[in-house]
Design an enzyme around this catalytic site. Structure first.
Site, PDB file in Angstrom:
ATOM      1  N   ASP A 236       0.734  -0.772  -0.158  1.00 54.44           N
ATOM      2  CA  ASP A 236      -0.097   0.436  -0.259  1.00 54.44           C
ATOM      3  C   ASP A 236       0.884   1.568  -0.408  1.00 54.44           C
ATOM      4  OD1 ASP A 236      -2.175   0.954   0.392  1.00 54.44           O
ATOM      5  OD2 ASP A 236      -2.787   1.111   2.423  1.00 54.44           O
TER       6      ASP A 236
ATOM      7  N   GLY B 166      -0.362   5.966  -4.870  1.00 54.26           N
ATOM      8  CA  GLY B 166      -0.825   6.870  -4.292  1.00 54.26           C
ATOM      9  C   GLY B 166      -0.271   7.647  -3.647  1.00 54.26           C
TER      10      GLY B 166
ATOM     11  N   ARG C  15      -0.463   9.418  -9.514  1.00 50.28           N
ATOM     12  CA  ARG C  15      -0.848   8.283  -9.288  1.00 50.28           C
ATOM     13  C   ARG C  15      -0.329   7.401  -9.324  1.00 50.28           C
ATOM     14  NH1 ARG C  15      -4.360   7.833  -5.233  1.00 50.28           N
ATOM     15  NH2 ARG C  15      -4.597   5.315  -5.506  1.00 50.28           N
TER      16      ARG C  15
ATOM     17  N   GLU D 222     -12.301  -4.284  -4.255  1.00 49.25           N
ATOM     18  CA  GLU D 222     -13.023  -3.346  -3.618  1.00 49.25           C
ATOM     19  C   GLU D 222     -12.030  -2.405  -4.972  1.00 49.25           C
ATOM     20  OE1 GLU D 222     -12.430  -4.854  -0.950  1.00 49.25           O
ATOM     21  OE2 GLU D 222     -13.980  -5.678  -0.556  1.00 49.25           O
ATOM     22  N   ASN D 223     -11.150  -2.064  -4.948  1.00 46.76           N
ATOM     23  CA  ASN D 223      -9.737  -1.566  -5.996  1.00 46.76           C
ATOM     24  C   ASN D 223     -10.721  -1.345  -7.166  1.00 46.76           C
ATOM     25  OD1 ASN D 223      -6.969  -2.693  -4.918  1.00 46.76           O
ATOM     26  ND2 ASN D 223      -8.217  -1.037  -4.038  1.00 46.76           N
ATOM     27  N   TRP D 224     -12.005  -1.721  -7.113  1.00 49.11           N
ATOM     28  CA  TRP D 224     -12.731  -1.905  -9.092  1.00 49.11           C
ATOM     29  C   TRP D 224     -13.598  -0.346  -9.127  1.00 49.11           C
ATOM     30  CZ3 TRP D 224     -11.428  -4.272 -13.070  1.00 49.11           C
ATOM     31  CH2 TRP D 224     -10.295  -5.753 -12.996  1.00 49.11           C
TER      32      TRP D 224
ATOM     33  N   ARG E 109       2.416  -4.893   6.172  1.00 51.78           N
ATOM     34  CA  ARG E 109       1.464  -4.179   5.233  1.00 51.78           C
ATOM     35  C   ARG E 109       2.284  -2.523   5.372  1.00 51.78           C
ATOM     36  NH1 ARG E 109      -4.726  -2.304   4.696  1.00 51.78           N
ATOM     37  NH2 ARG E 109      -4.482  -0.570   3.207  1.00 51.78           N
TER      38      ARG E 109
ATOM     39  N   ARG F 258      -4.885  -2.204   8.423  1.00 46.79           N
ATOM     40  CA  ARG F 258      -6.044  -2.603   8.556  1.00 46.79           C
ATOM     41  C   ARG F 258      -5.488  -3.862   7.582  1.00 46.79           C
ATOM     42  NH1 ARG F 258      -7.602   2.471   6.940  1.00 46.79           N
ATOM     43  NH2 ARG F 258      -7.284   2.875   4.941  1.00 46.79           N
TER      44      ARG F 258
ATOM     45  N   SER G 126      -7.813  -4.876   5.571  1.00 50.43           N
ATOM     46  CA  SER G 126      -8.631  -4.526   3.937  1.00 50.43           C
ATOM     47  C   SER G 126      -8.729  -5.691   2.570  1.00 50.43           C
ATOM     48  CB  SER G 126      -7.826  -3.566   2.756  1.00 50.43           C
ATOM     49  OG  SER G 126      -7.206  -2.359   3.566  1.00 50.43           O
TER      50      SER G 126
HETATM   51  C1  IPE Z   1      -5.711  -3.221   0.018  1.00 53.57           C
HETATM   52  O1  IPE Z   1      -5.057  -1.519  -0.237  1.00 53.57           O
HETATM   53  C2  IPE Z   1      -5.733  -3.569  -1.625  1.00 53.57           C
HETATM   54  C3  IPE Z   1      -3.958  -3.288  -2.058  1.00 53.57           C
HETATM   55  C4  IPE Z   1      -2.751  -3.439  -1.109  1.00 53.57           C
HETATM   56  C5  IPE Z   1      -3.823  -3.986  -3.180  1.00 53.57           C
HETATM   57  P1  IPE Z   1      -6.123  -0.398  -0.611  1.00 53.57           P
HETATM   58  O2  IPE Z   1      -5.386   0.889  -0.784  1.00 53.57           O
HETATM   59  O3  IPE Z   1      -7.513  -0.652  -1.460  1.00 53.57           O
HETATM   60  O4  IPE Z   1      -7.009  -0.545   1.022  1.00 53.57           O
HETATM   61  P2  IPE Z   1      -7.931   0.638   1.846  1.00 53.57           P
HETATM   62  O5  IPE Z   1      -8.556   1.174   0.696  1.00 53.57           O
HETATM   63  O6  IPE Z   1      -7.320   2.058   2.027  1.00 53.57           O
HETATM   64  O7  IPE Z   1      -8.393  -0.056   3.128  1.00 53.57           O
HETATM   65  C1  IPE Z   2      -1.730   0.268  -3.323  1.00 53.23           C
HETATM   66  O1  IPE Z   2      -1.495   2.050  -3.330  1.00 53.23           O
HETATM   67  C2  IPE Z   2      -1.518   0.173  -4.660  1.00 53.23           C
HETATM   68  C3  IPE Z   2      -3.228  -0.641  -5.070  1.00 53.23           C
HETATM   69  C4  IPE Z   2      -4.239  -0.845  -3.766  1.00 53.23           C
HETATM   70  C5  IPE Z   2      -3.506  -1.278  -6.294  1.00 53.23           C
HETATM   71  P1  IPE Z   2      -2.685   2.708  -3.533  1.00 53.23           P
HETATM   72  O2  IPE Z   2      -3.449   3.290  -4.752  1.00 53.23           O
HETATM   73  O3  IPE Z   2      -3.837   2.233  -2.473  1.00 53.23           O
HETATM   74  O4  IPE Z   2      -1.764   3.544  -2.456  1.00 53.23           O
HETATM   75  P2  IPE Z   2      -2.443   4.730  -1.956  1.00 53.23           P
HETATM   76  O5  IPE Z   2      -2.837   4.258  -0.586  1.00 53.23           O
HETATM   77  O6  IPE Z   2      -3.713   5.581  -2.347  1.00 53.23           O
HETATM   78  O7  IPE Z   2      -1.616   5.696  -1.059  1.00 53.23           O
HETATM   79 MG    MG Z   3      -4.399   2.333  -0.674  1.00 50.61          MG
END
Ligand code: IPE
Ligand code: IPE
Ligand code: MG
Length: 264
Positions: free
Chosen positions: A31, A34, A44, A78-80, A199, A205, A207
């Site tokens: 994580d 972004g 991003r 959920e990333n969709w 993590r 968390r 997730s």
């Molecule tokens: C969890 O990260 C999923 C991955 C690292 C692929 P997210 O960034 O999607 O999780 P939340 O939304 O902060 O819980």
């Molecule tokens: C993890 O980085 C990668 C994916 C969930 C695909 P994020 O894209 O969630 O990065 P943040 O949490 O927004 O910094």
């Molecule tokens: Mg994230």
């Protein structure tokens, strides 16, 4: 007689002196891509691109340090919800990763797998995943699993669904079902439960990652953003893990029982 391929596997590993008790299975919630980009006033996707480099580094380090199973959470169910632009960029990066790394994985005897809902992935991506799973199928040195379009709850629900169909067909008796029997219905049944879960990015968390499997997993949280995660950070997590006393519910001081209920 040791097969030729396995002899090569053993010779190319350099387990470092400090790693006396490596986790059999390491999971990582990658994580912070972004935020890494935001801090640099970059889009991003630049963070995701840099994140792919961190994947490369981590796979290489785990392979050479003798970690048998590495599971990386790359894209959640959920990333969709994210923007079309971001999702497309991530899918392209994934295809690119598979194209670039396939031959190296074969050379390094790494067996690749993906877990998650493939029906939602673009056809070209799911085809590439199948290709690479097939071409790396003989790998014995390390098991690399990418959780893609993955949801722990969906995995458990799908297992319950399949078990229910078997029960309706009279193949199993739900009244006799043990945790071990149920575990065999999970998509990740070939993997032992993770010993250590890292993590990054300072979030505390899970997730929706491997919910069933992490019942007794050791958790390690670091503020380092995934694109910055390097060998030293991995070493710190592994050193920390080695100091933990795992009890699995038994009284302290008793010999450490094994957590393994399934295994490839
Ligand atoms: C969890 O990260 C999923 C991955 C690292 C692929 P997210 O960034 O999607 O999780 P939340 O939304 O902060 O819980
Ligand atoms: C993890 O980085 C990668 C994916 C969930 C695909 P994020 O894209 O969630 O990065 P943040 O949490 O927004 O910094
Ligand atoms: Mg994230």
């Amino acid at each position: 007689m040791i097969p030729q391929q396995n002899m090569q596997d053993l010779s190319s590993k350099k387990v470092p002196d400090w790693l006396v008790r490596p986790p059999t299975h390491l999971g990582i919630i990658m994580d912070g891509n972004g935020r890494w980009a935001q801090r640099r006033h970059l889009p991003r996707v630049a963070g995701h691109r840099q994140g792919a480099q961190a994947v490369r580094r981590t796979v290489t380090a785990c392979r050479s340090w003798g970690i048998r199973y590495l599971t990386l959470y790359a894209f959640s169910w959920e990333n969709w919800k994210r923007s079309r632009i971001e999702v497309d960029a991530l899918m392209h990066l994934l295809e690119d990763y598979l194209d670039r790394e396939e031959s190296l994985m074969i050379e390094q005897s790494i067996r690749f797998r993906a877990i998650g809902d493939r029906t939602r992935l673009p056809r070209s991506v799911s085809r590439r995943l199948e290709d690479v799973e097939r071409s790396t199928g003989d790998g014995r040195a390390m098991n690399l699993t990418l959780a893609l379009s993955y949801s722990g709850r969906e995995e458990v629900l799908e297992a319950a669904r399949r078990m229910a169909f078997d029960a309706m067909a009279g193949k199993v008796d739900p009244a006799q079902m043990t945790q071990e029997d149920f575990g065999r219905y999970l998509a990740s049944a070939v993997l032992p439960p993770p010993d250590l879960l890292i993590r990054t990015s300072g979030e505390f968390r899970i997730s929706n990652f491997l919910l069933w499997q992490i019942a007794y997993t050791e958790l390690y949280f670091t503020a380092v953003l995934w694109p910055d995660f390097g060998d030293e950070d991995l070493k710190q997590a592994l050193m920390d893990f080695q100091e933990r006393q795992r009890r699995f519910g038994a009284e302290s001081g008793s010999p450490e029982p094994t957590s393994r209920t399934t295994g490839a």
